[in-house]
Design an enzyme around this catalytic site. Sequence first.
Site, mmCIF file in Angstrom:
data_model
loop_
_atom_site.group_PDB
_atom_site.id
_atom_site.type_symbol
_atom_site.label_atom_id
_atom_site.label_comp_id
_atom_site.label_asym_id
_atom_site.label_seq_id
_atom_site.Cartn_x
_atom_site.Cartn_y
_atom_site.Cartn_z
ATOM 1 N N CYS A 170 0.828 -1.202 0.000
ATOM 2 C CA CYS A 170 0.000 0.000 0.000
ATOM 3 C C CYS A 170 0.865 1.257 0.000
ATOM 4 C CB CYS A 170 -0.946 0.021 1.203
ATOM 5 S SG CYS A 170 -0.111 0.198 2.786
ATOM 6 N N ASP A 220 2.331 2.626 2.476
ATOM 7 C CA ASP A 220 2.242 3.431 3.691
ATOM 8 C C ASP A 220 3.419 3.132 4.606
ATOM 9 O OD1 ASP A 220 1.295 5.266 5.410
ATOM 10 O OD2 ASP A 220 -0.489 4.161 6.019
ATOM 11 N N CYS A 261 -2.179 6.450 5.185
ATOM 12 C CA CYS A 261 -3.459 5.828 5.513
ATOM 13 C C CYS A 261 -4.085 6.401 6.796
ATOM 14 C CB CYS A 261 -3.232 4.334 5.683
ATOM 15 S SG CYS A 261 -4.513 3.474 6.547
ATOM 16 N N CYS A 275 -2.982 -2.216 8.703
ATOM 17 C CA CYS A 275 -2.718 -0.845 9.173
ATOM 18 C C CYS A 275 -2.354 -0.884 10.660
ATOM 19 C CB CYS A 275 -3.931 0.042 8.956
ATOM 20 S SG CYS A 275 -4.650 -0.080 7.309
#
Length: 166
Positions: free
Chosen positions: A39, A41, A68, A112
Amino acid sequence: MSTEDSTFEDKISDAIANPQNMGEMVDADSVGTVGNPECGDMVRMWLKFEEKGGKKVIDKASFQSFGCQTAIAVASMATEMLKGKTVEEAEAMNSSDLSKPLGSLPPMKIHCGEMVEGALREALRSDSGASKAPQPAPQVSSNTLLGDMNQPNLKKGKLKVVKLDD
Ligand code: FES
């Protein structure tokens, strides 16, 4: 019905409307950085320790996140939660613990929370064995999240969460 009925999105919105402990900590004792190549991030966490009652506890924690909103929300809550925790207590916390105020993360957002856990683990690891003597400020000022985004290992790695060299 209860406050548990707030949607995940509501909780994220509330958390990122007023993120806590966001930003570089220049007098930190340790720093940990992880990135997710898929992603793109990244989360970086700084820790400052103090002695309390003969134990080493986290005095304060701060973070930076690039990208994020969920990672920002979890990191914000986690850095609040970590204050006053002993190193052992912090080591025992996983991503579910760190994101508890948000409830269960949706499957696509689990990584996350794991990023925040990873940054915490790296920060705790980077401090291990270094706590006896006074430590100079970590070399964090010259590193930025954007700078780290250009590191080759972030682009070609396949791991879900990877440690990035500081
Ligand atoms: Fe990758 Fe949140 S989408 S850390």
